[in-house]
Design an enzyme around this catalytic site. Structure first.
Site, PDB file in Angstrom:
ATOM      1  CE  LYS A  10       0.826   1.316   4.491  1.00 48.57           C
ATOM      2  NZ  LYS A  10       1.529   2.538   4.899  1.00 48.57           N
ATOM      3  N   PRO A 104      10.102  -3.759   0.198  1.00 48.29           N
ATOM      4  CG  PRO A 104       9.946  -1.433   0.220  1.00 48.29           C
ATOM      5  CD  PRO A 104       9.517  -2.637  -0.559  1.00 48.29           C
ATOM      6  CG  MET A 109       6.074   0.646   0.416  1.00 52.38           C
ATOM      7  SD  MET A 109       6.819   0.107  -1.086  1.00 52.38           S
ATOM      8  CE  MET A 109       5.360   0.042  -2.141  1.00 52.38           C
ATOM      9  CG  ASP A 146      -0.542   0.075   8.265  1.00 50.93           C
ATOM     10  OD1 ASP A 146      -1.363   0.932   8.636  1.00 50.93           O
ATOM     11  OD2 ASP A 146       0.617   0.333   7.910  1.00 50.93           O
TER      12      ASP A 146
HETATM   13  O1  C5P Z   1       0.113  -1.115  14.960  1.00 51.11           O
HETATM   14  P1  C5P Z   1       1.530  -1.265  14.505  1.00 51.11           P
HETATM   15  O2  C5P Z   1       2.179  -2.516  15.013  1.00 51.11           O
HETATM   16  O3  C5P Z   1       1.705  -1.085  13.043  1.00 51.11           O
HETATM   17  O4  C5P Z   1       2.306  -0.055  15.164  1.00 51.11           O
HETATM   18  C1  C5P Z   1       3.682  -0.063  15.381  1.00 51.11           C
HETATM   19  C2  C5P Z   1       3.984   1.025  16.384  1.00 51.11           C
HETATM   20  O5  C5P Z   1       3.753   2.310  15.761  1.00 51.11           O
HETATM   21  C3  C5P Z   1       3.102   1.011  17.606  1.00 51.11           C
HETATM   22  O6  C5P Z   1       3.641   0.198  18.608  1.00 51.11           O
HETATM   23  C4  C5P Z   1       3.120   2.467  18.025  1.00 51.11           C
HETATM   24  O7  C5P Z   1       4.332   2.755  18.692  1.00 51.11           O
HETATM   25  C5  C5P Z   1       3.172   3.198  16.693  1.00 51.11           C
HETATM   26  N1  C5P Z   1       1.831   3.598  16.221  1.00 51.11           N
HETATM   27  C6  C5P Z   1       1.214   4.704  16.785  1.00 51.11           C
HETATM   28  N2  C5P Z   1       0.007   5.112  16.318  1.00 51.11           N
HETATM   29  C7  C5P Z   1      -0.597   4.455  15.304  1.00 51.11           C
HETATM   30  C8  C5P Z   1       0.010   3.343  14.703  1.00 51.11           C
HETATM   31  C9  C5P Z   1       1.235   2.935  15.192  1.00 51.11           C
HETATM   32  O8  C5P Z   1       1.751   5.324  17.706  1.00 51.11           O
HETATM   33  N3  C5P Z   1      -1.768   4.907  14.861  1.00 51.11           N
END
Ligand code: C5P
Length: 397
Positions: A10, A104, A109, A146
């Site tokens: 994406k 990557p 993405m 995501d």
């Molecule tokens: O949800 P995901 O594992 O992709 O998020 C990775 C990290 O990015 C989370 O642990 C958080 O620190 C940060 N994050 C955030 N706010 C979001 C998505 C992700 O702070 N909306």
């Protein structure tokens, strides 16, 4: 029999970051768009009888992809087996996952997230079981913000922490050049840098709209996102006007909400589209193509006028000035092959440009290749992947 699943990628056609919520995540407003470029996830699974636990193994052609429980695909399979077993405890199975990486790692993405969604779909097919749509989305959101996006596909509006989704009318397949700099950006680190920037300014500022500072929307880090910050409201107005929506749902910007409107079923997406269009009788594809052509141009025009951008650029570009330069090369403002739109994807480090033709995209690729950066730079041509094609091409056979 192994099941091979295309694990697409994406980009974010704009991304506004809100304040930190009570759960530690940031409120987001983003327009996701799936791309045809993909990894391939192969799942082989069989049920196990009797005692003992499930056996999960993971192999990959990429040296930096974790091969254990840290991998999103592994996490997804673990959670799915737990859920599939119901009250009797986890479903016991031997599951082998192979991830053929083309996308990557840490590129912004969504590759790791897509791998998780693909592993779930592969597992279900292998075991001949299917979770309810709502259960899938819930498990997906637990693995990463995501991941649910990849259970919808196409053009999708994301709010909440990115997992509250609204399927949007699709853009027509549009040529996309992706540039992958040889440097990864950690998403949590990028969010921290954003928080530091907000704290330094003492106000909530964002790149999503003009007049933000004058708006006096002072929402500090650590506070919850009620009321919705003006930056995100600005971005939501852009999306609303581009997609002809009366109002973009902003409930998801408040902590503790989750949910989804139309799912990945093309028929459902069609009904949704018809509803938006006041009940057109055209086929889904005709309708989508007509609508999407003007949608893309409208998105670009309205978006650019309103400062539609990716908030992460303001914290990532100062650390990596070459990435700003790559964006300018992708835009090609002074050239005849200028991009329709170019931006950082997610927290980066990948950047993308959307073009009217393959020739224009190739010209942009030559502009980037002609420069030398402090890190290696790879690039590839792909195209945006509308929702019906996303699902039609998912199983690689
Ligand atoms: O949800 P995901 O594992 O992709 O998020 C990775 C990290 O990015 C989370 O642990 C958080 O620190 C940060 N994050 C955030 N706010 C979001 C998505 C992700 O702070 N909306």
């Amino acid at each position: 029999m192994a099941t091979r699943v295309r694990s697409y990628s994406k980009i974010n056609l704009g991304l506004g970051i809100g304040p930190v919520r009570a759960d530690g995540f940031h409120g987001l407003l983003t327009l996701y768009q799936t791309l045809a470029q993909c990894d391939v996830v192969t799942v082989t699974a069989r049920r196990l009888e009797g005692g003992g636990g499930s056996r999960i193994s993971l192999t990959t052609n990429h040296p930096f992809v974790p091969r254990d429980g840290r991998n999103t695909a592994w996490k997804m399979v673990e959670k799915a087996l737990e859920r599939l077993g119901g009250a009797d405890g986890p479903l016991l199975a031997e599951v082998a996952i192979h991830i053929e990486k083309n996308l990557p790692v840490q590129g912004g993405m969504g590759a790791g997230s897509a791998n998780a969604a693909a592993a779930l779909l592969g597992l279900e097919k292998e075991l001949g079981v299917a979770l309810q749509e709502a259960e899938r989305l819930e498990l997906a959101a637990a693995v990463g913000s995501d991941v649910p996006l990849f259970l919808v596909g196409g053009a999708v509006l994301g709010t909440g922490r990115g997992e509250v989704l609204e399927a949007m009318p699709d853009l027509p397949p549009t040529v996309c050049l992706v540039v992958v700099p040889g440097v990864g950006v950690s998403t949590p680190a990028a969010f921290k840098a954003w928080d530091a920037k907000v704290a330094e300014r003492g106000t909530f500022v964002g790149g999503a709209g003009p007049g933000v500072e004058e708006a006096g929307s002072v929402i500090g880090v650590g506070l919850t996102s009620d009321p919705v910050p003006d930056t995100l409201m600005e971005l939501s107005h852009v999306y609303s006007s581009v997609f002809g929506l009366e109002k973009v749902k902003t409930d998801g910007l408040k902590p503790g909400t989750s949910g989804i409107v139309p799912g990945h079923d093309p028929a459902e997406a069609g009904q949704y589209l018809e509803k938006k269009q006041g009940g057109s009788s055209g086929s889904l594809m005709d309708l989508e193509n007509d609508l999407a052509e003007s949608t893309l141009l409208s998105l670009v025009r309205t978006g650019v006028e309103n400062g539609l951008s990716n908030d992460f650029e303001s914290v990532v570009f100062p650390d990596y000035p070459s990435l700003r330069e790559i964006k300018q090369l992708l835009m090609g403002i002074e050239t005849e092959q200028r991009a329709l739109y170019a931006a950082l994807s997610g927290s980066g480090s990948a950047l993308f440009g959307l073009y009217r033709s393959i020739a224009d995209a190739e010209a942009a690729q030559r502009r980037v290749q002609a420069r030398t950066f402090e890190f290696g730079v790879k690039s590839f041509l792909t195209e945006t992947l509308p929702r019906p094609e996303y699902w039609a091409r998912m199983f690689a056979g």
